[in-house]
Design an enzyme around this catalytic site. Structure first.
Site, PDB file in Angstrom:
ATOM      1  N   HIS A 113     -11.390  37.372  35.335  1.00 36.85           N
ATOM      2  CA  HIS A 113     -10.667  36.876  36.507  1.00 36.85           C
ATOM      3  C   HIS A 113      -9.982  38.028  37.251  1.00 36.85           C
ATOM      4  O   HIS A 113     -10.039  38.124  38.480  1.00 36.85           O
ATOM      5  CB  HIS A 113      -9.592  35.868  36.075  1.00 36.85           C
ATOM      6  N   HIS A 145      -5.656  35.521  27.907  1.00 34.13           N
ATOM      7  CA  HIS A 145      -5.794  36.972  27.784  1.00 34.13           C
ATOM      8  C   HIS A 145      -4.500  37.591  27.304  1.00 34.13           C
ATOM      9  O   HIS A 145      -3.413  37.066  27.550  1.00 34.13           O
ATOM     10  CB  HIS A 145      -6.182  37.607  29.127  1.00 34.13           C
TER      11      HIS A 145
END
Length: 316
Positions: free
Chosen positions: A167, A221
């Site tokens: 992302h 993450h």
């Protein structure tokens, strides 16, 4: 040879010619798409995850604040919209073609590098425990103490793709390219001290940063993944932008390399029209008197006779 004027090179008149010149680049883009698909299909490396390591991998599973489909919208469609708006203002097919090509290369190269590293590293995500053991009951190998996942295979596979953040790398690649593109078009480094221009350039970078922060907030993450993804995206976008455009701080930073090369070639082919070319450029571009200091530096540039009239109009 006809006089060269800004707005005389449109998609209709020169689009096919410019696209054919860069046909090999478009073929490479298709190859990058194929590689990207393959990297998402193959199984990533399953790193050893022992009992003691689970302490930092038990964060709850959450939905994405920024869904997967929204990333191409931010990283590709938003910059593409700005590029198209600028084309309708200036009608320059060189700028349109090279901006789109540079944008796509930025995103796809970043995507390929990101997914290749993801598959090679195989770092578990912060919510790996719940991906591996959806019932909350950990099962480990009695000898090696490695995890023996009981969850859904596709969910576990995605759990081994933490580093770096896709992302974030996509967002910084596309929006980073947009920031460089805008800085050249509005002449951020014109030495007039307009901080408002910097705010315009920083806005895409802020959006990309918020996307990266959302990945940590959603426990998809670790912060290192986001940092590495942002650095990767910005680096690739910078290289891709400079491949097609001068640095934003240069006098001719508002236009693509191909545009100025076309002007130089046209003058070399027909030197008698050199004065006509320069006059057409001067009539088509408004020269801001406050840029005289910059224009004086152009006299030492190889293509200064061409660029004398092209410095002012893009300073809005």
């Amino acid at each position: 040879m006809p006089e060269i004027q800004l707005g005389a090179h449109t998609v209709r008149s020169h689009g096919v010619k410019v696209a054919r010149t860069h046909m090999h680049d478009w073929i490479i883009l298709l190859l990058l798409i194929v590689i990207e698909v393959i990297l998402n299909v193959i199984e990533p490396f399953h790193r050893f995850v022992g009992v003691d390591m689970m302490t930092d991998l038990k964060y709850p599973m959450k939905d994405n604040t920024v869904p997967f489909w929204a990333v191409p919208m931010l990283a590709i469609m938003l910059p593409l919209f700005v590029i198209l708006v600028y084309y309708f203002i200036r009608k320059d097919v060189y700028d349109l073609h090279h901006a789109i090509l540079g944008l796509l290369f930025s995103v796809l190269i970043s995507g390929v590098i990101t997914d290749a590293i993801k598959d090679a590293v195989g770092r578990p995500r912060p919510d790996f425990f719940w991906r591996c053991f959806p019932d909350g009951k950990g099962v480990f190998d009695p000898v090696t103490k490695d995890v023996m996942c009981t969850g859904i295979k596709s969910v576990i596979k995605e759990g081994h793709k933490s580093f770096p953040s896709g992302h974030t790398s996509w967002s910084f690649a596309g929006l980073g390219f947009l920031a460089l593109y805008l800085s050249g078009k509005i002449r951020v480094f014109d030495r007039q001290g307009h901080v408002a221009k910097l705010c315009i350039v920083f806005l895409p970078l802020l959006i990309a940063a918020l996307v990266g922060i959302s990945r940590v907030d959603d426990y998809w993450h670790h912060w290192q993944d986001v940092f590495a993804g942002g650095l990767l995206g910005l680096t690739v976008s910078s290289f891709c932008y400079l491949q097609f455009f001068p640095a934003p701080y240069e006098v001719d930073g508002w236009g693509p390399h191909a545009y100025f090369q076309m002007l130089a070639e046209s003058r070399n082919v027909n030197p008698s029209n050199g004065s006509n070319v320069q006059q057409a450029e001067l009539e088509s571009v408004y020269v801001d008197s406050q840029h005289c200091r910059e224009l004086s530096r152009v006299n030492t540039h190889d293509s200064s006779p061409i660029l004398e009239g092209t410095n002012g109009r893009m300073g809005y």
